[in-house]
Write an enzyme that holds these catalytic residues in place. Sequence first.
Site, mmCIF file in Angstrom:
data_model
loop_
_atom_site.group_PDB
_atom_site.id
_atom_site.type_symbol
_atom_site.label_atom_id
_atom_site.label_comp_id
_atom_site.label_asym_id
_atom_site.label_seq_id
_atom_site.Cartn_x
_atom_site.Cartn_y
_atom_site.Cartn_z
ATOM 1 N N TYR A 59 -30.381 -14.533 12.822
ATOM 2 C CA TYR A 59 -30.667 -15.910 13.235
ATOM 3 C C TYR A 59 -29.423 -16.785 13.100
ATOM 4 C CZ TYR A 59 -33.020 -20.472 13.332
ATOM 5 O OH TYR A 59 -33.400 -21.756 13.649
ATOM 6 N N LYS B 78 -27.086 -18.929 16.032
ATOM 7 C CA LYS B 78 -26.817 -20.365 15.962
ATOM 8 C C LYS B 78 -25.316 -20.653 15.895
ATOM 9 C CE LYS B 78 -31.148 -21.261 16.211
ATOM 10 N NZ LYS B 78 -31.713 -21.796 17.477
#
Length: 340
Positions: A224, A228
Amino acid sequence: MIRGLVFAVTLLILLSIVPSSTPFPNLLSLSERHLTIFVTVLKWFLALFVIWKVNSVLSRWADNGWIWKDDKSAWSWRNEVAVVTGGSKGIGAMVVKRLISYGIRAAVLDVEPLSEELQSAGANLVTFYECDITSRVAVHKAGEAIRSDYGSPSILINNAGIGNANSILDVSPERLSTIFNVNLISHWYTVQEFLPDMIAKKKGHIMSTASMAAFVGLAGMVDYSCTKVGLVALHEGLKQELKHRYKCPQIKTTIVYPTWTRTRLIEAIEKGIQSVRAPIMDPGDVAEAMVKQIIDGKSGQIILGPSIAASIRALPAWLQEFIRDYMAHVVTVKATTAVA
């Protein structure tokens, strides 16, 4: 802040022009030596304030593509169309509700249908387009439908995302591929689909929902965080290409960094978040900041959390590692959850 500055400047002027032999300095109950130190500190405070203010002005100027003043008359909200990915639930739905409050028509790209609340709130201003944003063909098909129904969108909000709560060794190839496709690769597809019309009109705003995870890699959510961080590079490069390849600095770009937000993304790890006493934001507050940026016609970064987070990489290595160690037990479960 302004009142304090005015007071400090006034005090410094008085201390500078009033002779030390007059009774005035005695009002401060300071000796001549202490008064000299006080004046020196006051001068440093004012100098640092000026530096901070100039830095803020230059940063806003740079964020705006070196355009000093925008022509806001180019925007007529009731004639604008916004594409919102993942707009059926969570942050995305809140963004849609705020957009339509300004009369902006919203085209929602999602694999889940609109909530009943959003359908009733949207009336004729919200249209749902079922779309797998990880497919370039599906995004193009949705783009054609939107242009046919509304015309060319001038606002693109890439909000859809998913999160895996898995260690590096545990995450499956399928989950790894999916999270990169949804959280990062899909941004290429939507930008490729909707940016050309913005360039032709020299007007537009592209916004992406990143995360505070872009600033720090945590155990259990490495994939994750990587997606980002990738969005940071994408927006930096996009901004450069708009200025230097397409000669369109007028097109706004914004990247948003929410802290933990009460959506489906954190349901499985909420206890871990609470264990480190981290704040949890309301999706409506995130959406309000995002839409305000669009209405204000600004480019840049929106950090919705501790402002020091963006400077973590500038801290000493031992302090960076201390922060990561402190957060290491937030994500300890195994789960995959979507956030809209």
